[in-house]
Design an enzyme around this catalytic site. Structure first.
Site, PDB file in Angstrom:
ATOM      1  CD  GLU A  40       2.451   1.391  -1.887  1.00 23.99           C
ATOM      2  OE1 GLU A  40       1.264   1.137  -2.144  1.00 23.99           O
ATOM      3  OE2 GLU A  40       3.388   1.207  -2.681  1.00 23.99           O
ATOM      4  NE  ARG A 274     -12.002   3.352  -0.826  1.00 24.50           N
ATOM      5  CZ  ARG A 274     -10.687   3.214  -0.835  1.00 24.50           C
ATOM      6  NH1 ARG A 274     -10.133   2.076  -0.494  1.00 24.50           N
ATOM      7  NH2 ARG A 274      -9.925   4.215  -1.201  1.00 24.50           N
ATOM      8  CE  LYS A 284      -1.614   6.766  -0.057  1.00 26.85           C
ATOM      9  NZ  LYS A 284      -1.132   5.384  -0.161  1.00 26.85           N
TER      10      LYS A 284
END
Ligand code: ATP
Ligand code: MG
Length: 788
Positions: A40, A274, A284
């Site tokens: 994103e 992850r 982020k």
């Protein structure tokens, strides 16, 4: 500038590769393997994203010889409020810099808005979606909890016509934000919360950076993502483990939106672990907070785990790729230690970074038997002996030079092999130097050392064969170049800044940036402006791409050497290497003799660095000699132990558990593969150590941890393992056990005291092993004897 070619690097097999192999074998997607990296554009990428990039683009390269492979770069830009073209550009830049090429496959979810809408209309017509008019809060309440089913919304049974009409008006802008949403009609009492009529579309009057004000309804991730994959004919959709549950919605959307002939390849979602690193933050949003609050210099601050930060710091893309491949792709979550990352950096830089000398904390030295304007230009190799390269550079030796302040001690401890009054050291590439005089200022601070060199030692050896123990790096005071060195330390003081009660910024390390005014040998100026170098005995550095100028050099430290006097032998003199070889031989010989005598001392196996650690563990930390050696001798185990102590500072029981239990489990796997970290391990040891569970209960918890990970406290509650040491409760159990076994009780009283073991077994069984054994034994004896 990117080092080496990613298409020539290969991954070890992982479970995703197994799945792809199988699909190729069965022809599930013909010979196609299409992956995607779907960020994103709401911030800059970080090293966690690099793992996903290396995985997805790595598959494209690894299967290129067997299949028709592609990897798409897709911007998942369905949330106008946080996205911007700046982030799109930064992401493209990062992927390219990492060495990957998406070719013509650059896609934007915002190009699919029309399709998202069309499929929603189809769902409504099928009776599979409805417009809900509850408020956000009501929707949450109606959804229920894990233990209670949800309640259907009063709007759930709207007619298809009414739904279509409302949804069209939602799109046309007839309503305010939050007035209505579109939901899938699945199952409000599903045991999976996510399947309780998930949201598909919401109203948001916001300008999109690519679509402007065209749209005021935006799709939710769970609805948009599977459609994006299907539209692009993705075959393997790889995401991180926290989307495990979302896979149900993913599959539901596939099945209900698309007809069979719509989808030549039905993509499937697979989840992997992850990448989590300690002492930093990776989301982020949190990174953006640091930047917006001016707590760091910007997205490319070299202390950040962002790709742009690592890049500015000087980390080569090949090192990031190697690290991402090495941490592995599994289904168990754990934190990777920074040490592993640093290790990958050194592995990459060691063979590629020429050695030069730089002094970061200068102390002046004057050679009294050397003329003021005499310069001896010494031809020095840029490379240590074990690297087969022989470029050299001229190093000027002059009357005045600088050494590290730290390399001199007035009152040296016994094992100090560097400079002290009356001592002789070897100057790297140059002469033997003896310190004869210490000059101080009015405050008593040492400002200069004076002494003499032996002119017969220029080759690094003395005619009489004497050999000083220490070798120092140095830089000519008259020919050296003043420069700024920026040394970086961990950005946070704790391993898990975002898992704490206080706001994560409370844990920022105030000393994460250390600026030094140093002096650099002149040959460094002849190197390329972006050349990475090793400052001997210090670490790997490169000129800061923003701030360094030819007349004002600024160097960033990429990574320090492991240990200037420990394992890392880069840049040491021949004699020093020789001394170490001798020591090693002696150690081996001792070891051999001891094992002949049947005695092995584990400490003998340790290198210098591990030896220091052993001294600390067996000294101030207080471990037994054997435990200290076992842990100190394994770098990853030692880090695990140190981190566990951050969570429960009880060194002895922790060490005990490591040596007696954990090491056993590690025979078949590595620490990194374990589904739990030092925090969970420490929590388990605390539970046993504080007698909250028995050692038998602890074994059970440990088995669960090994299998699935998790939180020991929760495992204990779930399985009812909390120790029964409440005397009354235990006495009741014991009375029952004795009553149930009258014959054995009678025999015990007749003198068969060995039967106590039998009764203990019964008590343990009755309490599922959670009775405090000492207490149980005592009560049993009392009860058996007393009731005679
Ligand atoms: P963040 O919260 O840091 O922004 P995100 O998952 O929301 O992370 P996306 O832009 O959606 O960021 O991520 C793009 C891809 O990168 C996704 O497939 C995601 O799973 C993957 N990814 C993100 N963080 C990590 C990580 N720490 N390790 C591995 N993959 C990651
Ligand atoms: Mg995100």
């Amino acid at each position: 500038m990117s080092t080496s070619d990613p298409s020539t690097e290969h991954s070890r097999d992982n479970f995703i590769y197994d799945i792809i192999d199988e699909d190729l074998e069965e022809g599930t997607y013909g010979d196609r393997v299409v992956t995607r990296f779907p960020p994103e554009p709401n911030g800059y990428l970080h090293i966690g994203h690099a793992k996903s990039i290396v995985l997805n683009f790595g598959i494209k390269h690894d299967y290129a010889d067997r299949a028709d492979t592609q990897c798409h770069l897709r911007f998942d830009d369905t949330n106008p409020k946080t996205e911007s073209p700046e982030y799109v550009e930064s992401i493209k830049d990062a992927v390219q810099w990492l060495g990957y090429d998406w070719e013509e496959h650059e896609y934007y979810a915002s190009d699919y808005f029309e399709q998202f809408y069309r499929y929603a209309v189809k769902l409504i017509k099928q009776g599979d979606a409805y417009v809900d008019s509850l408020s956000e809060e009501e929707i949450r309440e109606y959804r229920g909890t894990v233990d209670e089913p949800g309640t259907p919304s009063p709007y759930r049974d709207r007619s298809v016509e009414e739904n279509l009409d409302l949804f069209r008006r939602m799109k046309a802008g007839a309503f305010d934000d939050g007035e209505h949403v579109l939901r899938a009609k699945i199952d409000m009492s599903s045991p999976h919360m996510i399947m309780r009529d998930p949201l598909l579309f919401r109203i948001m009057h916001a300008s999109h950076y690519r679509r402007g004000d065209e749209w005021c309804i935006y799709p939710m991730y769970d609805y948009a993502h599977p459609l994006e994959d299907a539209i692009e004919d993705i075959t393997h959709s790889l995401c991180t483990l926290e989307f495990d549950n979302n896979r149900r919605v993913y599959d539901w959307v596939m099945e209900h939106c698309l007809e069979d002939d719509d989808i030549p390849s039905r993509p499937r979602q697979y989840e992997f672990n992850r990448l989590n690193l300690g002492y930093t933050v990776m989301s982020k949003t949190k990174l953006r907070h640091l930047i917006e609050e001016d707590l760091v210099g910007g997205w490319d601050d070299p202390r950040l785990p962002t790709i742009s930060g690592l890049r500015r710091r000087g980390v080569p893309p090949s090192a990031i790729r190697a690290f991402c491949r090495k941490v592995g792709v599994t289904r168990s979550q754990s934190r990777v230690q920074i040490g592993h990352f640093e290790h990958a950096l050194r592995d990459d830089l060691n063979p590629t970074a020429p050695r030069v000398m730089a002094v970061l904390d200068p102390l002046k030295v004057t050679v009294t038997n050397w003329d003021e304007d005499e310069v001896d230009w010494i031809d020095a190799n840029h490379w240590p002996r074990d690297i087969d390269k022989d470029e050299t550079r001229p190093v000027p030796f002059t009357r005045e030079f600088y050494i590290e302040r730290d390399d001199f001690r007035e009152d040296p401890p016994e094992d100090f092999i560097r400079l002290a009054p009356g001592r002789e050291v070897r100057l790297r590439h140059a002469y033997f130097f003896t310190c004869e005089e210490v000059v101080r200022d009015a405050d008593g601070t040492v400002t200069e050392l004076r002494g003499t060199i032996d002119p017969d030692t220029r080759s690094g050896t003395a005619p009489d064969g004497r050999s000083p123990d220490g070798t120092l790096h140095w830089v000519s005071a008259t020919h050296g170049i003043p420069f700024e060195a920026r040394l970086y330390d961990r950005l946070f003081e704790v391993p898990d800044p975002d898992a704490r009660e206080d706001h994560f910024t409370e844990f920022l390390n105030p000393n994460s940036l250390d600026i030094r005014q140093g002096i650099l040998e002149p040959a460094a100026q002849e190197l390329d402006a972006d050349e990475r170098v090793q400052f001997e005995r210090q670490g790997y550095f490169w000129p800061d791409p923003e701030d360094s100028r030819p007349d004002a050099l600024v160097y960033n430290q990429i990574v320090p050497l492991r240990d200037t006097w420990g394992e890392d032998e880069d840049g040491l003199s021949e004699a020093e290497l020789e001394r170490r070889r001798r020591e090693k031989e002696q150690r081996k010989e001792k070891q051999r003799r001891r094992s002949l005598e049947g005695k092995t001392d584990p400490v003998e196996y340790l290198d210098d660095h591990q030896r220091d650690r052993f001294d600390r563990y067996s000294g101030p930390v207080g471990l037994s000699r054997d435990d200290a050696a076992a842990i100190a001798g394994d770098d990853t185990l030692a880090t695990f132990f140190d981190e566990a102590r951050d969570h429960y500072d009880a060194p002895e029981p922790l060490a005990n558990w490591i040596v007696n239990v954990l090491l056993g489990a590690l025979k078949t796997r590595t620490l990194e593969d374990l589904p739990f970290g030092p925090d969970a391990f420490a929590a388990l040891v605390r539970l046993v150590d504080t007698d909250e569970i028995t050692s038998r209960g602890a074994d059970e918890v440990f088995d669960v941890l090994l299998e699935d990970g998790g939180a020991p406290g929760a495992i204990v509650e779930e399985r009812g393992l909390r120790q029964v040491d409440d005397t009354e409760a235990l006495a009741d159990v014991i009375a029952d056990v004795i009553a149930d076994h009258p014959d054995e009780a009678a025999r015990y009283r007749d003198g068969k005291e060995g039967l106590i073991g039998f009764f203990m077994g019964q008590v343990m069984q009755a309490t599922s092993g959670s009775a405090n054994p000492e207490l149980a034994r005592e009560l049993l004896r009392k009860e058996l004897e007393g009731s005679a």
